[in-house]
Design an enzyme around this catalytic site. Structure first.
Site, PDB file in Angstrom:
ATOM      1  N   ASP A   1      43.671  36.594  49.802  1.00  0.00           N
ATOM      2  CA  ASP A   1      42.729  36.114  48.799  1.00  0.00           C
ATOM      3  C   ASP A   1      41.467  35.562  49.454  1.00  0.00           C
ATOM      4  O   ASP A   1      41.542  34.897  50.502  1.00  0.00           O
ATOM      5  CB  ASP A   1      43.361  34.991  47.967  1.00  0.00           C
ATOM      6  CG  ASP A   1      44.042  35.504  46.712  1.00  0.00           C
ATOM      7  OD1 ASP A   1      43.671  36.576  46.222  1.00  0.00           O
ATOM      8  OD2 ASP A   1      44.954  34.810  46.216  1.00  0.00           O
TER       9      ASP A   1
ATOM     10  N   GLU B   1      46.938  39.367  35.393  1.00  0.00           N
ATOM     11  CA  GLU B   1      47.797  38.183  35.282  1.00  0.00           C
ATOM     12  C   GLU B   1      47.742  37.591  33.892  1.00  0.00           C
ATOM     13  O   GLU B   1      46.661  37.332  33.350  1.00  0.00           O
ATOM     14  CB  GLU B   1      47.383  37.121  36.307  1.00  0.00           C
ATOM     15  CG  GLU B   1      48.271  35.882  36.266  1.00  0.00           C
ATOM     16  CD  GLU B   1      48.045  34.920  37.410  1.00  0.00           C
ATOM     17  OE1 GLU B   1      48.714  33.873  37.430  1.00  0.00           O
ATOM     18  OE2 GLU B   1      47.209  35.217  38.286  1.00  0.00           O
TER      19      GLU B   1
ATOM     20  N   ASP C   1      46.008  32.563  47.303  1.00  0.00           N
ATOM     21  CA  ASP C   1      45.591  31.165  47.294  1.00  0.00           C
ATOM     22  C   ASP C   1      46.592  30.314  46.526  1.00  0.00           C
ATOM     23  O   ASP C   1      46.464  29.091  46.459  1.00  0.00           O
ATOM     24  CB  ASP C   1      44.178  30.997  46.748  1.00  0.00           C
ATOM     25  CG  ASP C   1      43.984  31.580  45.355  1.00  0.00           C
ATOM     26  OD1 ASP C   1      44.981  31.990  44.728  1.00  0.00           O
ATOM     27  OD2 ASP C   1      42.831  31.629  44.890  1.00  0.00           O
ATOM     28  N   SER C   2      47.636  30.965  46.003  1.00  0.00           N
ATOM     29  CA  SER C   2      48.783  30.230  45.455  1.00  0.00           C
ATOM     30  C   SER C   2      49.436  29.365  46.524  1.00  0.00           C
ATOM     31  O   SER C   2      50.249  28.488  46.199  1.00  0.00           O
ATOM     32  CB  SER C   2      49.808  31.207  44.879  1.00  0.00           C
ATOM     33  OG  SER C   2      50.117  32.244  45.799  1.00  0.00           O
TER      34      SER C   2
ATOM     35  N   LYS D   1      41.376  40.140  48.309  1.00  0.00           N
ATOM     36  CA  LYS D   1      41.420  40.098  46.848  1.00  0.00           C
ATOM     37  C   LYS D   1      40.451  39.049  46.344  1.00  0.00           C
ATOM     38  O   LYS D   1      40.338  37.963  46.936  1.00  0.00           O
ATOM     39  CB  LYS D   1      42.830  39.777  46.342  1.00  0.00           C
ATOM     40  CG  LYS D   1      42.937  39.738  44.816  1.00  0.00           C
ATOM     41  CD  LYS D   1      44.385  39.651  44.339  1.00  0.00           C
ATOM     42  CE  LYS D   1      44.990  38.282  44.509  1.00  0.00           C
ATOM     43  NZ  LYS D   1      44.319  37.244  43.668  1.00  0.00           N
TER      44      LYS D   1
END
Length: 299
Positions: free
Chosen positions: A118, A216, A79-80, A148
């Protein structure tokens, strides 16, 4: 061949053997000779072998094909995309429709890499049934191999139902960008209480059936402890060198992002400059009347 080597050919042979590159393990995730899609079983086997491996994000077929041909075994349609592909300020606005379209493009652009997508913000927080409906869409419509989702203990019911339904799940702990409005962009897991909670979340995700775990922006020492404590692989991003794998957002890696980038990012190319120079050269040739030339023209 030197006189000494001529007198001792065995020593020369041993020296050549030491200096020549070792043949790649055909089973390796990176550098292996397999041509079929990477599976969760192969990822588990890599953990058992102690093999480290790379993961990159991808959001379109052409970029994905480059990374696939380079041998990167796992590609994340993160989703980045909200920040670095769609122009949003955060990942929060990303929709299921956007995720489904871009995930399908990445799948079409690859042959060997496992493609993980994602579940975007709002697509699984209501509960397991919502998570199953949206994860099923990504598996059926987009063709991804896994999904994810963020969160440890709070996402266990979703993870358990997805895994029980035959959908591989990658978990994500530490800085979870979908929670940016509550967590902010800062290192997670500092202090004894926070570290113990992250470790509990990691073990809970594993017990729920997750096949891998992204860590992360976590202190390196904590990430190393989590990695030692789990039988599933950990994937670090800003989590130090001791995780089983490393992931980067590809636009950061190739220098497309521009401006300030996270400290944990390493820039391996300057594609922003390369593309800018190409655009300027094209524009100057057009305005100067030197493009197109005869070889670019039809009669």
């Amino acid at each position: 061949m030197t006189l000494q080597a001529a007198q001792n050919p065995a020593r020369e042979s041993a020296s050549e053997s030491q200096n020549s590159p070792r043949p790649a393990d055909p089973k390796a995730l990176y550098g292996g000779t397999g041509t079929r899609r990477i599976t969760v079983h192969q990822i588990a086997a890599a953990k058992e072998r102690g093999e480290k491996w790379p993961m990159l994000t991808a959001y379109d077929a052409m970029t994905a094909s480059v990374f696939d041909e380079a041998g990167v075994p796992v590609l994340l349609v993160g989703d980045s995309m909200g920040n670095c592909h769609l122009g949003y300020e955060t990942t929060v606005p990303v929709t299921m429709d956007e995720m489904a379209v871009l995930s399908a493009a990445v799948v079409r652009g690859t042959r060997r890499a496992m493609v993980v997508a994602d579940l975007p913000f709002g697509s699984y927080q209501e509960g397991p049934v919502q998570a199953l409906r949206n994860a099923t869409r990504l598996i059926k419509e987009s063709g991804v191999g896994a999904v994810k989702l963020e969160g440890g203990e709070r996402s266990l019911p979703q993870t358990e139902l997805l895994v029980a339904s035959g959908i591989p799940v990658m978990s994500h702990l530490g800085l979870t960008p979908q929670s940016v409005n509550t967590l902010g962009y800062r290192v997670q897991g500092r202090g004894d209480e926070a570290a113990h909670q992250l470790l509990r979340d990691a073990k809970a995700a594993q017990d729920a059936g997750a096949f891998a775990l992204v860590l992360e922006l976590v202190p390196a020492e904590l990430a190393a402890e989590v990695t030692r404590s789990l039988s599933i692989p950990t994937i670090g991003i800003g989590a130090g060198p001791d995780t089983d794998a490393q992931v980067l957002v590809y636009t950061d890696m190739v220098g497309l992002t521009g401006g300030k980038v996270p400290r944990f990012t390493k820039q391996y190319a300057d594609m922003r400059r390369v593309l800018g120079d190409a655009a300027k050269e094209f524009a100057e040739e057009v305005t100067g009347g030197t493009f197109p030339r005869e070889e670019h023209t039809f009669h």
